[in-house]
Motif scaffolding. Structure first.
Motif, PDB file in Angstrom:
ATOM      1  N   ARG A 145       0.797  -1.090   0.073  1.00 11.72           N
ATOM      2  CA  ARG A 145      -0.029  -0.085  -0.114  1.00 11.72           C
ATOM      3  C   ARG A 145       0.754   1.264   0.058  1.00 11.72           C
ATOM      4  O   ARG A 145       0.392   2.183  -0.233  1.00 11.72           O
ATOM      5  N   ASN A 146       2.001   1.063   0.379  1.00 11.97           N
ATOM      6  CA  ASN A 146       3.138   2.232   0.322  1.00 11.97           C
ATOM      7  C   ASN A 146       4.326   1.667   0.187  1.00 11.97           C
ATOM      8  O   ASN A 146       4.958   0.744   0.017  1.00 11.97           O
ATOM      9  N   ASN A 147       5.436   2.968  -0.204  1.00 10.95           N
ATOM     10  CA  ASN A 147       6.782   2.316  -0.458  1.00 10.95           C
ATOM     11  C   ASN A 147       7.494   1.609   0.364  1.00 10.95           C
ATOM     12  O   ASN A 147       8.165   0.860   0.324  1.00 10.95           O
ATOM     13  N   ASP A 148       7.248   2.249   1.818  1.00  9.03           N
ATOM     14  CA  ASP A 148       7.966   1.355   2.964  1.00  9.03           C
ATOM     15  C   ASP A 148       7.481  -0.120   3.178  1.00  9.03           C
ATOM     16  O   ASP A 148       8.237  -1.037   3.059  1.00  9.03           O
ATOM     17  N   GLU A 149       6.136  -0.359   2.872  1.00  8.33           N
ATOM     18  CA  GLU A 149       5.804  -1.811   2.808  1.00  8.33           C
ATOM     19  C   GLU A 149       6.247  -2.517   1.831  1.00  8.33           C
ATOM     20  O   GLU A 149       6.580  -3.516   1.967  1.00  8.33           O
ATOM     21  N   MET A 150       6.444  -1.846   0.592  1.00  4.46           N
ATOM     22  CA  MET A 150       6.966  -2.601  -0.478  1.00  4.46           C
ATOM     23  C   MET A 150       8.664  -2.832  -0.353  1.00  4.46           C
ATOM     24  O   MET A 150       8.733  -4.099  -0.576  1.00  4.46           O
ATOM     25  N   ILE A 195      16.260   1.192   5.949  1.00  6.08           N
ATOM     26  CA  ILE A 195      15.087   0.173   5.961  1.00  6.08           C
ATOM     27  C   ILE A 195      15.821  -1.272   5.682  1.00  6.08           C
ATOM     28  O   ILE A 195      15.626  -2.237   6.619  1.00  6.08           O
ATOM     29  N   ALA A 196      16.700  -1.638   4.844  1.00  4.34           N
ATOM     30  CA  ALA A 196      17.388  -2.639   4.432  1.00  4.34           C
ATOM     31  C   ALA A 196      18.325  -2.918   5.816  1.00  4.34           C
ATOM     32  O   ALA A 196      18.523  -4.049   6.180  1.00  4.34           O
ATOM     33  N   ALA A 197      19.039  -1.794   6.521  1.00  4.46           N
ATOM     34  CA  ALA A 197      19.952  -2.068   7.373  1.00  4.46           C
ATOM     35  C   ALA A 197      19.292  -2.613   8.635  1.00  4.46           C
ATOM     36  O   ALA A 197      19.714  -3.626   9.491  1.00  4.46           O
ATOM     37  N   GLN A 198      18.009  -2.054   9.081  1.00  2.60           N
ATOM     38  CA  GLN A 198      17.258  -2.632   9.980  1.00  2.60           C
ATOM     39  C   GLN A 198      16.566  -4.111   9.733  1.00  2.60           C
ATOM     40  O   GLN A 198      16.596  -4.853  10.557  1.00  2.60           O
ATOM     41  N   GLY A 199      16.269  -4.234   8.245  1.00  3.96           N
ATOM     42  CA  GLY A 199      15.832  -5.688   8.038  1.00  3.96           C
ATOM     43  C   GLY A 199      16.675  -6.804   8.113  1.00  3.96           C
ATOM     44  O   GLY A 199      16.596  -7.860   8.260  1.00  3.96           O
TER      45      GLY A 199
END
Length: 221
Positions: A145-150, A195-199
């Motif tokens: 539904r948004n870029n963060d979720e994608m 976001i990648a670093a956190q994931g």
């Protein structure tokens, strides 16, 4: 009169839509005819058609009277409607008007599904290349539904693939994940590195170091 002489620019638009005709037909299968009409007053006719066996038409066939009616209704996307072929087939149809930058109608995209096709055959046409219930391969797709979720979804999907690949040494898995994400252009998006670093449970500085090394390698080649 809505028909007019089309320009080369108009035809560029229509030709660009030909892939859409192929795409819809590939998705819907052999029992759905998809066609593209030119509304050039010199010869309003079909310029692209897939599964023309349904109505017996081919490229060059003239525009139908019903298509002209739909054009004159003034709706860019028609309501779905039922019609009959000369051979008696019942079709479930929809027509979309294509316009140029001046909002002049230049073409029509028509989709006709044969409702008289055997149900099992129609369902099978929706599921190409699936030969048995025991050999079904589905591609996971997340409708974000948004870029963060994608981005979270993409990162997790790649992470699971790499972590499950025993041919990649544990010490190189994080770098391989970043490499795959970079190939997907994920890092062109805002906040993607964070976001990648956190994931991946690594520092953002490690992400940037991997990206610098990757881009340096790309520059050398």
């Amino acid at each position: 009169m809505l028909l007019r002489k089309l320009t080369p620019s108009d035809y560029h638009i229509l030709h660009a839509i030909e892939n859409i005709v192929d795409g819809i037909a590939a998705m819907r299968g052999e029992h759905t005819e998809v066609l593209l009409h030119s509304l050039d007053i010199r010869h309003p006719s079909i310029i692209k058609i897939v599964n023309g066996h349904i109505t017996g038409r081919e490229v060059g066939a003239p525009i139908t009277n019903l298509a002209l009616v739909k054009l004159n209704e003034g709706k860019d996307i028609s309501d779905a409607y039922i019609t009959k072929c000369p051979d008696g087939k019942t079709l479930h149809s929809i027509t979309t008007i294509i316009r140029n930058h001046l909002q002049h109608p230049i073409g029509m995209l028509c989709v006709n599904t044969n409702l008289d096709a055997p149900f099992q055959s129609m369902i099978q046409s929706f599921l190409p290349n699936i030969t048995s219930h025991c050999d079904q391969s589905f591609t996971a797709e997340t409708f974000a539904r948004n870029n963060d979720e994608m981005m979270h979804s993409a990162i997790e999907s790649i992470r699971l693939q790499i972590m499950g690949d025993n041919s990649i040494p544990p010490s190189k898995k994080s770098r391989e994940i970043v490499t795959r994400l970079n190939e997907m252009n994920i890092f062109d998006l805002k906040d993607s590195a964070q976001i990648a670093a956190q994931g991946l449970n690594i520092s953002i500085h490690t992400i940037y170091r991997y990206l610098r090394e990757l881009r340096h390698h790309e520059a050398l080649h």
